[in-house]
Write a protein that holds these residues in place. Structure first.
Motif, PDB file in Angstrom:
ATOM      1  N   ASN A 195      42.692  41.455  51.957  1.00 47.47           N
ATOM      2  CA  ASN A 195      42.076  42.591  51.650  1.00 47.47           C
ATOM      3  C   ASN A 195      40.640  42.351  50.688  1.00 47.47           C
ATOM      4  OD1 ASN A 195      43.987  42.976  49.693  1.00 47.47           O
ATOM      5  ND2 ASN A 195      43.405  44.801  49.103  1.00 47.47           N
ATOM      6  N   THR A 196      39.654  43.101  50.902  1.00 46.26           N
ATOM      7  CA  THR A 196      38.427  42.792  50.164  1.00 46.26           C
ATOM      8  C   THR A 196      37.913  44.247  49.510  1.00 46.26           C
ATOM      9  OG1 THR A 196      36.951  42.634  51.955  1.00 46.26           O
ATOM     10  CG2 THR A 196      38.229  40.774  51.432  1.00 46.26           C
ATOM     11  N   CYS A 197      37.011  43.772  48.839  1.00 47.66           N
ATOM     12  CA  CYS A 197      36.257  45.129  48.291  1.00 47.66           C
ATOM     13  C   CYS A 197      34.711  45.201  48.793  1.00 47.66           C
ATOM     14  CB  CYS A 197      36.068  44.932  46.762  1.00 47.66           C
ATOM     15  SG  CYS A 197      35.139  46.333  45.742  1.00 47.66           S
ATOM     16  N   ASN A 198      34.134  46.385  48.963  1.00 49.13           N
ATOM     17  CA  ASN A 198      32.725  46.459  49.332  1.00 49.13           C
ATOM     18  C   ASN A 198      32.157  47.636  48.127  1.00 49.13           C
ATOM     19  OD1 ASN A 198      33.163  45.183  51.407  1.00 49.13           O
ATOM     20  ND2 ASN A 198      32.685  46.941  52.986  1.00 49.13           N
ATOM     21  N   GLY A 199      30.800  47.687  47.675  1.00 50.32           N
ATOM     22  CA  GLY A 199      30.518  48.500  46.965  1.00 50.32           C
ATOM     23  C   GLY A 199      29.153  48.028  46.022  1.00 50.32           C
ATOM     24  N   PHE A 200      28.805  48.808  45.225  1.00 46.80           N
ATOM     25  CA  PHE A 200      27.851  48.160  44.171  1.00 46.80           C
ATOM     26  C   PHE A 200      28.495  47.575  43.263  1.00 46.80           C
ATOM     27  CE2 PHE A 200      25.518  52.291  45.764  1.00 46.80           C
ATOM     28  CZ  PHE A 200      24.328  51.651  46.377  1.00 46.80           C
ATOM     29  N   TYR A 201      29.458  47.818  42.780  1.00 50.77           N
ATOM     30  CA  TYR A 201      30.331  46.961  41.774  1.00 50.77           C
ATOM     31  C   TYR A 201      31.704  46.826  42.439  1.00 50.77           C
ATOM     32  CZ  TYR A 201      26.298  49.206  39.414  1.00 50.77           C
ATOM     33  OH  TYR A 201      25.052  49.460  38.950  1.00 50.77           O
ATOM     34  N   CYS A 202      32.240  45.471  42.200  1.00 53.38           N
ATOM     35  CA  CYS A 202      33.800  45.220  42.272  1.00 53.38           C
ATOM     36  C   CYS A 202      34.359  44.398  41.099  1.00 53.38           C
ATOM     37  CB  CYS A 202      33.536  44.465  43.749  1.00 53.38           C
ATOM     38  SG  CYS A 202      33.297  45.315  45.227  1.00 53.38           S
ATOM     39  N   HIS A 203      33.671  44.573  40.137  1.00 53.60           N
ATOM     40  CA  HIS A 203      34.463  43.504  39.077  1.00 53.60           C
ATOM     41  C   HIS A 203      35.755  43.988  38.669  1.00 53.60           C
ATOM     42  CE1 HIS A 203      31.685  46.422  37.093  1.00 53.60           C
ATOM     43  NE2 HIS A 203      32.575  46.580  36.210  1.00 53.60           N
ATOM     44  N   ASP A 204      36.002  45.480  38.517  1.00 54.81           N
ATOM     45  CA  ASP A 204      37.204  46.091  38.205  1.00 54.81           C
ATOM     46  C   ASP A 204      38.528  46.148  39.387  1.00 54.81           C
ATOM     47  OD1 ASP A 204      36.394  46.265  35.706  1.00 54.81           O
ATOM     48  OD2 ASP A 204      35.745  48.147  35.869  1.00 54.81           O
ATOM     49  N   TRP A 205      37.768  45.776  40.560  1.00 49.73           N
ATOM     50  CA  TRP A 205      38.738  45.692  41.755  1.00 49.73           C
ATOM     51  C   TRP A 205      39.619  44.399  41.791  1.00 49.73           C
ATOM     52  CZ3 TRP A 205      39.366  42.425  45.816  1.00 49.73           C
ATOM     53  CH2 TRP A 205      39.999  42.736  46.969  1.00 49.73           C
ATOM     54  N   PHE A 206      40.906  44.465  42.181  1.00 48.75           N
ATOM     55  CA  PHE A 206      41.644  43.340  42.566  1.00 48.75           C
ATOM     56  C   PHE A 206      42.214  43.304  43.687  1.00 48.75           C
ATOM     57  CE2 PHE A 206      40.772  42.610  37.824  1.00 48.75           C
ATOM     58  CZ  PHE A 206      40.763  41.247  37.984  1.00 48.75           C
ATOM     59  N   PRO A 207      42.526  42.420  44.431  1.00 39.86           N
ATOM     60  CA  PRO A 207      43.424  42.548  45.803  1.00 39.86           C
ATOM     61  C   PRO A 207      44.858  43.042  45.494  1.00 39.86           C
ATOM     62  CG  PRO A 207      43.260  40.226  45.182  1.00 39.86           C
ATOM     63  CD  PRO A 207      42.412  40.949  44.269  1.00 39.86           C
ATOM     64  N   ASN A 208      45.380  43.876  46.390  1.00 42.19           N
ATOM     65  CA  ASN A 208      46.551  44.586  46.231  1.00 42.19           C
ATOM     66  C   ASN A 208      47.976  43.776  46.112  1.00 42.19           C
ATOM     67  OD1 ASN A 208      46.568  43.646  49.112  1.00 42.19           O
ATOM     68  ND2 ASN A 208      48.189  45.291  49.435  1.00 42.19           N
ATOM     69  N   ARG A 209      47.907  42.399  46.264  1.00 39.70           N
ATOM     70  CA  ARG A 209      49.063  41.418  45.901  1.00 39.70           C
ATOM     71  C   ARG A 209      48.800  40.378  45.517  1.00 39.70           C
ATOM     72  NH1 ARG A 209      48.722  41.003  51.622  1.00 39.70           N
ATOM     73  NH2 ARG A 209      48.112  38.778  52.488  1.00 39.70           N
ATOM     74  N   THR A 210      49.642  39.604  44.742  1.00 41.74           N
ATOM     75  CA  THR A 210      49.433  38.209  44.104  1.00 41.74           C
ATOM     76  C   THR A 210      49.000  37.052  45.286  1.00 41.74           C
ATOM     77  OG1 THR A 210      51.569  37.645  43.888  1.00 41.74           O
ATOM     78  CG2 THR A 210      50.469  38.761  42.102  1.00 41.74           C
ATOM     79  N   GLY A 211      48.443  36.053  44.829  1.00 45.77           N
ATOM     80  CA  GLY A 211      48.437  34.946  45.739  1.00 45.77           C
ATOM     81  C   GLY A 211      47.343  34.979  46.738  1.00 45.77           C
ATOM     82  N   ILE A 212      46.353  35.977  46.494  1.00 44.47           N
ATOM     83  CA  ILE A 212      45.143  36.145  47.254  1.00 44.47           C
ATOM     84  C   ILE A 212      43.952  36.037  46.441  1.00 44.47           C
ATOM     85  CG2 ILE A 212      46.375  36.817  49.631  1.00 44.47           C
ATOM     86  CD1 ILE A 212      45.188  39.470  48.716  1.00 44.47           C
ATOM     87  N   PRO A 213      42.736  35.401  46.810  1.00 45.72           N
ATOM     88  CA  PRO A 213      41.632  35.566  45.830  1.00 45.72           C
ATOM     89  C   PRO A 213      40.995  36.861  45.851  1.00 45.72           C
ATOM     90  CG  PRO A 213      41.133  34.463  48.113  1.00 45.72           C
ATOM     91  CD  PRO A 213      42.538  34.678  48.003  1.00 45.72           C
ATOM     92  N   LYS A 214      39.990  36.932  44.751  1.00 46.95           N
ATOM     93  CA  LYS A 214      39.199  38.283  44.675  1.00 46.95           C
ATOM     94  C   LYS A 214      38.009  38.044  45.500  1.00 46.95           C
ATOM     95  CE  LYS A 214      37.431  41.184  40.989  1.00 46.95           C
ATOM     96  NZ  LYS A 214      37.494  41.334  39.497  1.00 46.95           N
ATOM     97  N   ILE A 215      37.765  38.900  46.569  1.00 51.27           N
ATOM     98  CA  ILE A 215      36.662  38.745  47.442  1.00 51.27           C
ATOM     99  C   ILE A 215      35.649  39.969  47.496  1.00 51.27           C
ATOM    100  CG2 ILE A 215      35.942  38.263  49.642  1.00 51.27           C
ATOM    101  CD1 ILE A 215      38.311  36.466  50.178  1.00 51.27           C
ATOM    102  N   TRP A 216      34.455  39.905  47.062  1.00 45.09           N
ATOM    103  CA  TRP A 216      33.596  40.980  47.402  1.00 45.09           C
ATOM    104  C   TRP A 216      32.697  40.688  48.791  1.00 45.09           C
ATOM    105  CZ3 TRP A 216      29.553  41.969  42.962  1.00 45.09           C
ATOM    106  CH2 TRP A 216      29.008  43.212  42.898  1.00 45.09           C
ATOM    107  N   THR A 217      33.027  41.558  49.885  1.00 48.56           N
ATOM    108  CA  THR A 217      32.327  41.399  51.147  1.00 48.56           C
ATOM    109  C   THR A 217      31.098  42.060  51.154  1.00 48.56           C
ATOM    110  OG1 THR A 217      34.163  43.007  51.881  1.00 48.56           O
ATOM    111  CG2 THR A 217      34.249  40.739  52.772  1.00 48.56           C
TER     112      THR A 217
END
Length: 838
Positions: free
Chosen positions: A244-266
């Motif tokens: 799962n990934t993030c969309n928006g003007f800012y995604c620095h405070d967002w983290f994926p919902n589980r461990t083991g996957i990278p932080k992606i800003w689509t």
């Protein structure tokens, strides 16, 4: 460890796959002798051939440009520091009618991905196939509505069957062309569905929604493409086999919902789309850079700009409701593919710095230290080296932070220190040039009056009775279901007998965007809705004659709903009415359940007048002999292609509303008569603080009170050099084509502001044969005006002399700012230079 089935492979010899990759979820374990790559991931990064990578991506939508533009757009993206190109897939463009496919021209998706591969870049394939994208129906074909039992984006066999059929079609095309990484191709990530998490809670069927989103993930993984599947904005009910990934003007405070996957800003939104009633939105280079720097400060690894090139909504299916033909999006590459400075250059500097620190950022131990409220230092350490970020999220206060030395960090900015000692980049300090783009007159047709016009009336006669329709119903149908979005227009026609003459008011309730009413062949009224309020009433006086009377209602749409829960159920047209005549003597005639005859489209559309085929009877050949301000009229003129290779636009100021074609190619809808609203954000622009495009706090707007869009892109690929070109307009509401003119888009003024001692000041006129004609300003302490209109202060004769010698007559130049430039008593040590290109 989970090992996924292998993707289809190329003809090259397959080598043995590794048995294990520590800490990685292996998604493809294929190596070949011709460039095939493994793609995996862990909690810090996407891993390509065993190497953790920072992915810097930009969205370029292939239908919003032309194949001839693709190589240049991709090259500029790569030169701007990106290593990846991302695009949606446009279902309704590829399958406009069920099982009738289009993969030609600007829908040649395979060619687009081959261009990415040729440039040596990675790719992200966002299939969806619901995409939103400010695109008709969010990319879903309107013909889906007519399949029995169909429910969009819920767990039901009709929708899932069609979705899987199209997804498989796209995947197979990519496999056949060997476009996935495991085959030696560029695609390293693929997306299924789009922003579903945003609307799940509003669907009133949580079980069906949850079943559907898990079905999507299972269906996608059955495709065995060998690279990870992602889902953006899916923070709840996340299937286990997607990222799962993030969309928006800012995604620095967002983290994926589980461990083991990278932080992606689509989707990092570089600006905002524009509607016909809105001014232009601008997101500053400083704020975007701040958001990107914060994202990587907080362990981000994959970031995609939406948009990097927005482009143009060619045709009628490429824009959502009331979205302008321009999809510029204030992107680093403008609508025409020109570099937008300073945004492009400021981000390029950031990209190059981030990529130079890649290994430390994706492997390093990280530690955050709070220096004050909203002021944070983050240190990454790996292999004996360190990099540091200092972020100041205060939007009104500069701060000093001691890290070895003392560093001034401006409000709402991030300083990056690649050695934790020296600041190499600050997001608020722009070192690159600002370019001001201008529209130049075409040297062939310099004045609007130079174009010679002919015209043809739209043939309304067949629609003025209720004969010869496609079908009849004793009810008022939804326009989308009745016409399946094959035209913007749908005719509703009925008739009634009336004894004697009578005066009435005609009332029509509609959920369409516009309506024209005809009674006995005469236009008696018209109206259009405000953007977003697609329920309105037409009220107009009419006179009935004795005997048979005909009521013809033409409903029009300006793009279809593309977002929200159950958006496909939002009606368009005169769905359900009511339609009634209210007499002056109190007599009411309800026509709602009369026998209505339906016909989609206009006669000119069916005759394909826009293709200028032989046999079309055009009238008149000069500007004095054509009618103006006449609704439902076709116009045609010939013109010579402007010389050179600069972008071409047609200025349609003076026209009202309609559609335009050049040499049979659609330029999209035009509506220069629609004036952009006055908004407070037109009068203030400060990059500090969170950027917003809706609600309160909107700022940095231009174009308030002006035509929403007067210039329309004419791609060079649409033009024929050395021979006449044809512009055809369908003017729906009544305008004056004699004011139309062609222009080219070029760099006018170029400026460098706030250069400090030791900086190399580089200025460029952007190619196309344009050179610096003169140096207008070289001064310190400039406080008034903006680039192209600076008023100098504390002029520097030394700087003026140096820039004149280095720049005049050249396409680009670089001058080092030395202390010798400064004048005594100047209020600023920062140098401002402005030159004019010609």
């Amino acid at each position: 460890m989970v090992l996924f089935p292998r993707a289809s492979v190329s003809r090259c010899t397959m080598a043995a796959a590794p048995l294990a990759l520590p800490l990685l979820l292996v998604l493809a374990a294929i190596t070949t002798g011709c460039g095939a790559a493994t793609v995996a991931y862990n909690d810090r990064a996407v891993v390509i051939d065993g190497q953790r990578r920072i992915i810097l991506s930009g969205s370029i939508h292939y239908p919003r440009s032309t194949p001839e533009m693709w190589p240049d757009l991709i090259r500029k993206a790569k030169e701007g520091g990106l290593n990846t190109i991302e695009t949606y897939v446009f279902w309704n463009g590829h399958e406009p009618r069920r099982r009738q496919y289009n993969f030609e021209g600007n829908y040649d998706i395979v060619r687009f991905f081959k261009e990415i591969q040729h440039a040596g870049m990675y790719a992200i394939l966002r299939i969806g196939p619901y995409i939103c994208g400010e695109w008709n129906y969010g990319g879903l074909p309107a013909w889906l509505r007519n399949i029995p039992g169909m429910q969009f984006r819920l767990h039901n066999d009709p929708f899932e069957r069609e979705m899987e059929t199209f997804t498989t079609l796209i995947v197979d095309k990519m496999k056949d062309a060997k476009m996935f990484a495991g085959q030696g191709g560029p695609i390293i990530l693929a997306q299924i569905e789009n922003e579903y998490g945003n609307i799940m809670g509003e669907l009133n069927n949580n079980q069906s929604a949850s079943q559907y989103i898990h079905w999507c993930a299972d269906m996608a993984n059955k495709q065995k493409i060998g690279v990870p599947w992602i889902m953006c904005q899916q923070n709840h009910h996340v299937p286990h086999n997607v990222i799962n990934t993030c969309n928006g003007f800012y995604c620095h405070d967002w983290f994926p919902n589980r461990t083991g996957i990278p932080k992606i800003w689509t989707e990092n939104w570089t600006g905002w789309f524009k509607a016909w009633d809105k001014p232009d939105f601008h997101r500053s280079a400083e704020d975007i850079a701040f958001a990107v720097a914060r994202f990587f400060q907080k362990r981000g690894s994959v970031q995609n700009y939406y948009m990097y090139h927005g482009g143009t909504n060619f045709g009628r299916t490429s824009g959502g409701p009331y979205i302008t033909t321009s999809y510029d999006y204030d992107a680093p590459l403008d609508e025409y593919g020109n570099i937008r400075q300073p945004k492009y250059g400021h981000l390029k500097d950031l990209h190059n710095l981030l990529r130079s620190m890649e290994k430390i950022l994706v492997h390093g131990e990280h530690n955050d230290t709070a220096y004050a409220k909203n002021v944070t230092v983050t240190k990454y350490t790996y292999g004996g080296s360190s990099v540091c970020f200092i972020s100041n999220q205060l939007n009104d206060t500069d701060v000093n932070v001691t890290l070895g030395a003392t560093h001034l960090v401006p409000a709402w900015s991030v300083s990056i220190l690649p050695d934790c000692k020296t600041v190499a980049y600050n997001t608020a300090k722009i070192k690159t040039q600002t370019s001001v783009m201008v529209k130049k007159a075409n040297t062939v047709e310099e004045e609007p009056g130079a174009l010679r016009w002919s015209w043809m009336p739209e043939n309304l006669r067949p629609f003025m009775t209720d004969d010869r329709g496609s079908f009849r119903k004793t009810q008022l149908l939804d326009q989308i279901a009745a016409a399946t979005d094959q035209s913007d227009y749908l005719w509703y026609r009925t008739s009634l007998e009336h004894k004697g003459e009578g005066a009435y008011k005609l009332y029509v309730n509609t959920t369409g965007h516009e309506i024209y009413a005809f009674v006995n062949g005469k236009l008696v009224g018209q109206n259009h809705s405000a953007n977003g309020a697609f329920v309105f009433q037409l009220e107009t006086p009419v006179k009935l004659q004795s005997g048979k009377n005909y009521i013809s209602l033409l409903s029009g749409t300006v793009g279809l709903k593309n977002y929200g829960p159950l958006f496909e159920l939002m009606p368009a047209g005169i769905a359900g009415g009511p339609v009634k005549l209210v007499g002056t003597n109190g007599t009411d005639i309800d026509l709602t359940n009369s026998s209505w005859s339906y016909k989609s489209g206009l006669a000119g559309e069916q005759r394909q007048i826009h293709l200028d085929k032989a046999g079309h009877k055009w009238r008149g050949h000069n500007s004095s002999g054509i009618p103006v301000n006449r609704p439902f009229t076709w116009y045609k003129t010939s013109f010579a292609a402007p010389a050179g290779d600069e972008a071409v636009v047609v200025d349609l100021l003076g026209l009202n509303k309609g559609a335009a074609w050049v040499n049979g190619h659609s330029l999209g809808r035009y509506w220069p008569a629609y004036t952009a609203a006055e908004m407070g954000g037109c009068h203030v622009c400060d990059y500090r603080g969170e950027f917003k495009a809706e609600g309160g706090g909107v700022r940095c707007l231009t174009g308030c009170g002006e035509p929403s869009q007067r210039f329309y892109h004419v791609p060079r690929a649409f033009l024929r050099a050395g021979e006449p070109n044809t512009l055809v307009l369908f003017e729906e509401a009544g305008g004056d084509p004699t004011r139309a003119a062609f222009r080219t888009v070029a760099v006018g003024a170029v400026c460098a502001a706030a250069a400090e001692v030791g900086d190399d000041v580089t200025l460029s006129c952007g190619g196309h044969g344009r050179v610096v004609a003169g140096v207008d300003v070289a001064s310190f302490g400039v406080t008034r005006g903006s680039c192209g209109g600076y008023e100098g202060g504390c002029e520097s004769k030394a700087a003026l002399k140096a820039f004149t010698a280095a720049c005049v007559g050249r396409e680009s130049c670089t001058v080092k700012h030395t202390g010798a430039f400064a004048g005594a008593g100047c209020e600023s040590g920062a140098l401002t230079v402005q030159v004019t290109c010609s």
